[in-house]
Design a protein around this motif. Structure first.
Motif, PDB file in Angstrom:
ATOM      1  N   PRO A 116       0.593   5.614   0.602  1.00 43.66           N
ATOM      2  CA  PRO A 116      -0.203   6.791   1.139  1.00 43.66           C
ATOM      3  C   PRO A 116      -0.944   7.605   0.034  1.00 43.66           C
ATOM      4  CG  PRO A 116       1.898   7.440   1.453  1.00 43.66           C
ATOM      5  CD  PRO A 116       1.924   6.188   1.134  1.00 43.66           C
ATOM      6  N   ASP A 170     -10.320  -0.149   2.706  1.00 47.17           N
ATOM      7  CA  ASP A 170     -10.884   0.750   3.576  1.00 47.17           C
ATOM      8  C   ASP A 170      -9.596   1.759   3.834  1.00 47.17           C
ATOM      9  OD1 ASP A 170      -8.632  -0.216   4.925  1.00 47.17           O
ATOM     10  OD2 ASP A 170     -10.108  -1.872   6.006  1.00 47.17           O
ATOM     11  N   ALA A 171      -9.831   2.823   4.734  1.00 50.14           N
ATOM     12  CA  ALA A 171      -8.766   3.809   4.882  1.00 50.14           C
ATOM     13  C   ALA A 171      -7.245   3.402   5.082  1.00 50.14           C
ATOM     14  CB  ALA A 171      -9.351   4.724   5.923  1.00 50.14           C
ATOM     15  N   ASN A 172      -7.223   2.162   5.615  1.00 50.57           N
ATOM     16  CA  ASN A 172      -5.683   1.642   6.002  1.00 50.57           C
ATOM     17  C   ASN A 172      -5.185   0.854   4.614  1.00 50.57           C
ATOM     18  OD1 ASN A 172      -5.988   2.491   8.720  1.00 50.57           O
ATOM     19  ND2 ASN A 172      -7.304   0.710   9.274  1.00 50.57           N
ATOM     20  N   GLY A 173      -6.000   0.822   3.766  1.00 52.97           N
ATOM     21  CA  GLY A 173      -5.746  -0.051   2.559  1.00 52.97           C
ATOM     22  C   GLY A 173      -5.920  -1.157   2.489  1.00 52.97           C
ATOM     23  N   THR A 174      -6.537  -1.954   3.137  1.00 48.67           N
ATOM     24  CA  THR A 174      -6.927  -3.313   3.333  1.00 48.67           C
ATOM     25  C   THR A 174      -7.787  -3.778   2.565  1.00 48.67           C
ATOM     26  OG1 THR A 174      -6.527  -3.378   5.918  1.00 48.67           O
ATOM     27  CG2 THR A 174      -7.784  -5.263   5.027  1.00 48.67           C
ATOM     28  N   THR A 202      -5.074  11.750   4.923  1.00 41.39           N
ATOM     29  CA  THR A 202      -4.248  10.714   4.325  1.00 41.39           C
ATOM     30  C   THR A 202      -5.009   9.295   4.384  1.00 41.39           C
ATOM     31  OG1 THR A 202      -2.421  11.981   4.257  1.00 41.39           O
ATOM     32  CG2 THR A 202      -2.042   9.708   3.829  1.00 41.39           C
ATOM     33  N   ILE A 203      -4.979   8.498   3.314  1.00 34.75           N
ATOM     34  CA  ILE A 203      -5.443   7.044   3.605  1.00 34.75           C
ATOM     35  C   ILE A 203      -4.509   6.324   2.587  1.00 34.75           C
ATOM     36  CG2 ILE A 203      -7.936   7.932   3.624  1.00 34.75           C
ATOM     37  CD1 ILE A 203      -8.219   7.040   0.741  1.00 34.75           C
ATOM     38  N   ARG A 204      -4.620   5.031   2.707  1.00 38.48           N
ATOM     39  CA  ARG A 204      -3.654   4.254   2.182  1.00 38.48           C
ATOM     40  C   ARG A 204      -4.418   3.497   0.870  1.00 38.48           C
ATOM     41  NH1 ARG A 204       1.157   4.421   4.476  1.00 38.48           N
ATOM     42  NH2 ARG A 204       2.072   2.758   2.990  1.00 38.48           N
ATOM     43  N   THR A 251       0.906  -1.140  -0.059  1.00 36.80           N
ATOM     44  CA  THR A 251      -0.046  -0.166  -0.152  1.00 36.80           C
ATOM     45  C   THR A 251       0.877   1.267  -0.128  1.00 36.80           C
ATOM     46  OG1 THR A 251      -0.232   0.263   2.246  1.00 36.80           O
ATOM     47  CG2 THR A 251      -1.683  -1.112   1.201  1.00 36.80           C
TER      48      THR A 251
END
Length: 399
Positions: A40, A71-75, A104-106, A38
């Motif tokens: 940012p 999701d916002a964490n890049g999962t 910032t998300i991933r 991932t």
């Protein structure tokens, strides 16, 4: 009804992203290790609108091949099974930054889209064939009255390809960017000052039915301009809007030869087109016919599909994308050697893709993805880096 919509499945038809995906399979292990799972994505809300923003990362995982969302964490989360009629998809929305703020998300390795909407969440449903994405050329689409837009991206073992796109519609303004390993950044997609409203004004003033592409909400809010192909699909643009130009091209090359050199790095690879009746035949240097094209209609030209289909091969696809660019940019009558990559020669005929002409004219750097093969000659709004440190999506002002 939503179930009448055709599911629009990922990955998308972004040529650079497809190229990036293909390169990934051949990338050595050292190159794969250079790109993390991932990266940012910095979201900046410079829109000036006080409405809440919702963000979605949706696409096809390049690790598993599954369709899903991040999701916002890049999962990455695979979509559950769909149904007939389509069933609601899980809520994949991420709260975006407030006006004047950043967040910032991933984003993970996938090929897909980053949607954003103002004021309301988008409606996504799942059919047995996959995700049903917004198709606002259909007046019954549940997203028809929502102000939204999207970027397209591929992140894989060979790097990041991220672009702004107007292939389907021109709507809420935004720009994309990437930070490279040396700390420098590149961006594209910004409009000129006043450019957002100028696009709609120009389309409304353009004779020939182009004003019909502009969609507004019942409260008078301008939501978007449909691309010409979607405008024809919805009946907003006349089906014969390009017939005059197409007929003149066919007439010209009944007695002249169209030379196509589809690869900039292979100048010796040339194909020669001549019209016979309703067909343009292309031959190679030995005189053998390598592919033929039926006389296209406007829908085929605007969509670069159907009679101008471009398969991912070494001959027909490259010729077709060259023809598609020449038709959309109206360069085929003034230059028998294609592609013509000089922007000064584009859209000079009175019968042309006025949607693409107008959008390019209002971009700060002149670059856009206003039709599928707008990357012919590198006129597309794309950023790429093989070792991306950070991606950027900036929601720009409307005024």
């Amino acid at each position: 009804m939503l179930e009448r919509l055709k599911p629009r499945l990922l990955p998308l038809t972004m040529a650079a992203a497809l190229l990036g995906s293909l390169l990934a399979f051949a990338a050595p292990s050292s190159a794969r290790a250079a790109v993390p799972e991932t990266i940012p994505l910095k979201l900046a809300n410079n829109s000036g609108l006080g409405q809440p923003v919702y963000v979605y990362t949706i696409g096809t995982s390049l690790t598993t091949g599954q369709q899903g969302w991040a999701d916002a964490n890049g999962t990455f989360h695979a979509w559950p099974a769909g149904g007939i009629p389509p069933v609601p998809a899980p809520d994949a929305s991420i709260p975006g930054p407030a006006a004047g703020q950043t967040k910032t998300i991933r984003i993970p390795k996938l090929s897909g889209r980053i949607y954003f909407s103002y004021g309301q969440k988008l409606v996504f449903k799942l059919t047995t064939g996959g995700l049903v994405q917004p198709a606002v050329q259909n007046p019954s689409d549940p997203n028809r009255d929502i102000l939204f837009n999207w970027s397209e991206y591929t992140l894989n073992d060979s790097g990041l390809w991220l672009n702004s796109t107007q292939v389907d519609m021109f709507s809420a303004p935004y720009a994309v960017g990437v930070q490279r390993a040396d700390g420098s950044t590149v961006n594209t997609g910004h409009l000129k000052s006043g450019g957002y409203n100028a696009v709609f004004s120009a389309l409304r003033a353009q004779s020939g039915g182009w004003a019909g592409l502009v969609q507004t909400r019942s409260d008078g809010t301008v939501l978007r301009a449909l691309s010409p192909g979607h405008g024809m699909e919805s009946g907003a643009l006349p089906a014969a809007v390009l017939d005059n130009y197409i007929n003149r091209v066919w007439q010209k090359y009944a007695t002249a030869t169209l030379t196509v050199t589809p690869f900039a790095d292979q100048p010796a690879t040339k194909y020669y087109g001549r019209v016979s009746g309703n067909v343009m035949n292309f031959t190679n240097g030995a005189g053998a016919v390598v592919t033929t094209f039926q006389k296209p209609d406007a829908d085929s030209v605007f969509g670069c599909h159907k009679l101008l289909d471009a398969p991912n091969d070494a001959v027909r696809g490259p010729i077709s994308r060259t023809l598609c660019a020449g038709f959309n940019r109206s360069t085929l009558l003034v230059n028998a050697n294609q592609p013509d990559t000089s922007a000064a020669n584009f859209y000079q005929d009175s019968v042309t893709n006025h949607y693409a002409r107008t959008i390019h004219g209002q971009m700060a750097d002149g670059k856009a993805y206003a039709f599928a093969f707008d990357d012919v000659g590198q006129h597309e709004s794309l950023v790429h880096d093989g070792s991306p440190q950070q991606a950027y999506l900036t929601l720009d002002p409307f005024s």
